[in-house]
Design an enzyme around this catalytic site. Structure first.
Site, short mmCIF file in Angstrom:
data_model
loop_
_atom_site.label_atom_id
_atom_site.label_comp_id
_atom_site.label_asym_id
_atom_site.label_seq_id
_atom_site.Cartn_x
_atom_site.Cartn_y
_atom_site.Cartn_z
N ASP A 10 0.73 -1.40 -0.01
CA ASP A 10 0.13 0.12 -0.14
C ASP A 10 0.86 1.39 -0.13
O ASP A 10 2.11 0.99 0.28
CB ASP A 10 -0.95 -0.08 1.27
CG ASP A 10 -1.76 1.30 1.29
OD1 ASP A 10 -2.46 1.47 -0.06
OD2 ASP A 10 -1.64 1.94 2.16
N SER A 11 0.20 2.34 -0.38
CA SER A 11 0.95 3.74 -0.43
C SER A 11 1.43 4.08 0.98
O SER A 11 2.18 4.77 1.22
CB SER A 11 0.06 4.54 -0.92
OG SER A 11 -0.98 4.90 -0.03
N TYR A 42 -0.64 8.76 -2.48
CA TYR A 42 -0.67 8.42 -3.92
C TYR A 42 -1.80 9.13 -4.49
O TYR A 42 -1.69 9.40 -5.88
CB TYR A 42 -0.64 6.92 -4.42
CG TYR A 42 0.45 6.25 -4.08
CD1 TYR A 42 1.73 6.64 -3.60
CD2 TYR A 42 0.89 5.09 -4.81
CE1 TYR A 42 3.14 5.93 -3.22
CE2 TYR A 42 2.07 4.35 -4.60
CZ TYR A 42 3.21 4.79 -4.04
OH TYR A 42 4.26 4.04 -3.87
N GLY A 43 -2.95 9.39 -3.80
CA GLY A 43 -4.20 9.81 -4.26
C GLY A 43 -4.04 10.92 -5.23
O GLY A 43 -4.96 11.32 -6.18
N CYS A 73 -4.27 -1.31 -2.25
CA CYS A 73 -4.43 0.35 -2.36
C CYS A 73 -5.18 0.54 -3.63
O CYS A 73 -4.88 -0.15 -4.87
CB CYS A 73 -2.93 0.84 -2.61
SG CYS A 73 -2.86 2.55 -3.02
N ASN A 74 -6.29 1.08 -3.54
CA ASN A 74 -7.12 1.36 -4.79
C ASN A 74 -6.42 2.26 -5.74
O ASN A 74 -6.36 2.10 -6.92
CB ASN A 74 -8.35 1.85 -4.23
CG ASN A 74 -9.23 1.16 -3.60
OD1 ASN A 74 -10.35 0.53 -4.23
ND2 ASN A 74 -9.20 0.91 -2.47
N THR A 75 -5.80 3.17 -5.29
CA THR A 75 -5.20 4.29 -6.25
C THR A 75 -3.90 3.36 -7.10
O THR A 75 -4.14 3.58 -8.54
CB THR A 75 -4.46 5.19 -5.58
OG1 THR A 75 -5.34 5.78 -4.58
CG2 THR A 75 -3.76 6.27 -6.27
N GLU A 158 -5.02 9.80 8.20
CA GLU A 158 -3.42 9.74 8.60
C GLU A 158 -3.10 10.74 9.55
O GLU A 158 -2.05 10.15 10.38
CB GLU A 158 -2.67 10.34 7.12
CG GLU A 158 -2.81 9.38 6.00
CD GLU A 158 -1.66 8.41 5.85
OE1 GLU A 158 -0.42 8.80 6.31
OE2 GLU A 158 -1.94 7.10 5.56
N CYS A 192 -11.15 3.23 -1.18
CA CYS A 192 -9.85 3.53 -0.49
C CYS A 192 -9.75 2.77 0.79
O CYS A 192 -10.72 2.41 1.56
CB CYS A 192 -9.94 4.89 -0.37
SG CYS A 192 -8.57 5.58 0.59
N THR A 193 -8.57 2.21 1.09
CA THR A 193 -8.33 1.23 2.07
C THR A 193 -8.32 2.25 3.38
O THR A 193 -8.27 1.42 4.47
CB THR A 193 -7.04 0.45 1.89
OG1 THR A 193 -6.09 1.56 1.45
CG2 THR A 193 -7.35 -0.58 0.59
N HIS A 194 -8.05 3.32 3.19
CA HIS A 194 -8.33 4.34 4.35
C HIS A 194 -9.38 4.46 5.25
O HIS A 194 -9.82 4.66 6.31
CB HIS A 194 -7.74 5.47 4.03
CG HIS A 194 -6.12 5.80 4.13
ND1 HIS A 194 -5.38 5.27 3.15
CD2 HIS A 194 -5.42 6.52 5.03
CE1 HIS A 194 -4.13 5.33 3.52
NE2 HIS A 194 -3.96 6.16 4.58
N1 DGL Z 1 -4.74 3.67 0.38
C1 DGL Z 1 -5.09 4.30 -0.82
C2 DGL Z 1 -6.10 3.86 -1.55
O1 DGL Z 1 -6.58 2.70 -1.29
C3 DGL Z 1 -5.06 5.89 -0.35
C4 DGL Z 1 -4.04 6.71 0.31
C5 DGL Z 1 -3.20 7.30 -0.73
O2 DGL Z 1 -3.69 8.55 -1.16
O3 DGL Z 1 -1.97 7.22 -0.81
O4 DGL Z 1 -6.46 4.31 -2.48
#
Ligand code: DGL
Length: 276
Positions: A10-11, A42-43, A73-75, A158, A192-194
């Site tokens: 993940d990012s 990363y988003g 990570c979705n992004t 975060e 998004c995993t957050h």
């Molecule tokens: N964990 C990332 C996701 O699922 C989001 C965090 C990021 O923007 O890096 O998209």
């Protein structure tokens, strides 16, 4: 060759919400988690950078012996997975796979939505990539998808502000916009995993009866199914019930923050990824 851990990337911290479900559903395996915390989020980054950073991470995990990697990570899944699968993996001489989180999420929609109207919340990168609509169109062409980018949500999580009045304000702002555009939405993808950390706020500001799609369990089910269908990959995954954590940022910061995302106490090692 010797079996090695399943790589989970993940990012930053968000992938820990997915890893936790892997360990619950598939505790027999070893896992190696890598968070690119030094370069998160990363988003808001370009396609080129997300591609480059994700490929560097994947190469690192392959270098550690992993032969199966999940982009938790979705992004990264939305912007880099296709490229890695189509351009990079065929150039390798060994049997290996990289999987993402979008497909298992989309597969679940068919049995969830009754109205056929689905909402998606995610980072700017995930929404702008158009990857969710593409996947949904392939499997469920009749579903109407309405998407909303929520750039403030990851920074709130975060910074440990996910239960604060500020989080409530920004969650309401984006959900109001989404449901105003399509009041028929009965199913919401947390893309998004957050975002599972914001679930209380999301419930508070959603219409009653809304189905909320949280990815962890779906992705774990899908991984379990994948390993059963691919014994040639499964035998490359070691089974020692262990989990190691790596970060590109300072160790102390990761260990403190990770407790928000995971119920286990975490010891992490800092690593440096080789630039492409
Ligand atoms: N964990 C990332 C996701 O699922 C989001 C965090 C990021 O923007 O890096 O998209």
């Amino acid at each position: 060759m010797n079996a090695k851990p399943i790589g989970v990337f993940d990012s930053g911290y968000g992938g820990l919400t997915i890893l936790e479900e892997f360990r619950r559903k598939l505790p027999q395996y070893d896992y190696l988690y890598l968070g690119d915390n030094a370069r998160t989020p990363y988003g808001s980054r370009s396609f080129e950078l997300v591609n480059q950073f994700t490929l560097e991470a994947v190469r690192y995990l392959f270098g550690q012996g992993c032969r199966l990697i999940i982009l938790a990570c979705n992004t990264a899944s939305a912007k880099a997975l296709r490229n890695i699968q189509q351009q990079y993996l065929p150039s390798l001489e060994y049997n290996c796979r990289v999987l993402g989180v979008l497909r298992p999420t989309v597969e679940a929609l068919g049995s969830l939505t009754k109205s056929g109207h689905v909402g998606l919340v995610g980072t700017q990168g995930t929404i702008q990539s158009g990857s969710y609509p593409i996947e949904i169109q392939k499997l469920f062409p009749d579903i109407h998808l309405e998407s909303e980018a929520c750039p403030m949500w990851v920074p709130l999580v975060e910074n440990g502000e996910h239960e604060s009045p500020g989080a409530s304000y920004f969650v309401k702002q984006h959900l109001d916009r989404l449901f105003q555009r399509d009041p028929l939405i009965d199913t919401l993808i947390l893309g998004c995993t957050h975002y599972p950390l914001l679930i209380n706020q999301i419930r508070k500001h959603s219409p009653p009866g809304l189905q909320i799609v949280v990815q962890g369990k779906l992705v774990a089910e899908s991984l379990s199914d994948y390993l059963q269908r691919h014994p040639e990959i499964e035998e490359l995954c070691s089974k020692g019930r262990s989990c190691r954590y790596l970060t590109t940022e300072a160790e102390e910061k990761f260990e403190e923050m990770a407790s928000i995302f995971s119920h286990t106490s975490i010891r992490v090692e800092q690593v440096h990824l080789n630039p492409l």
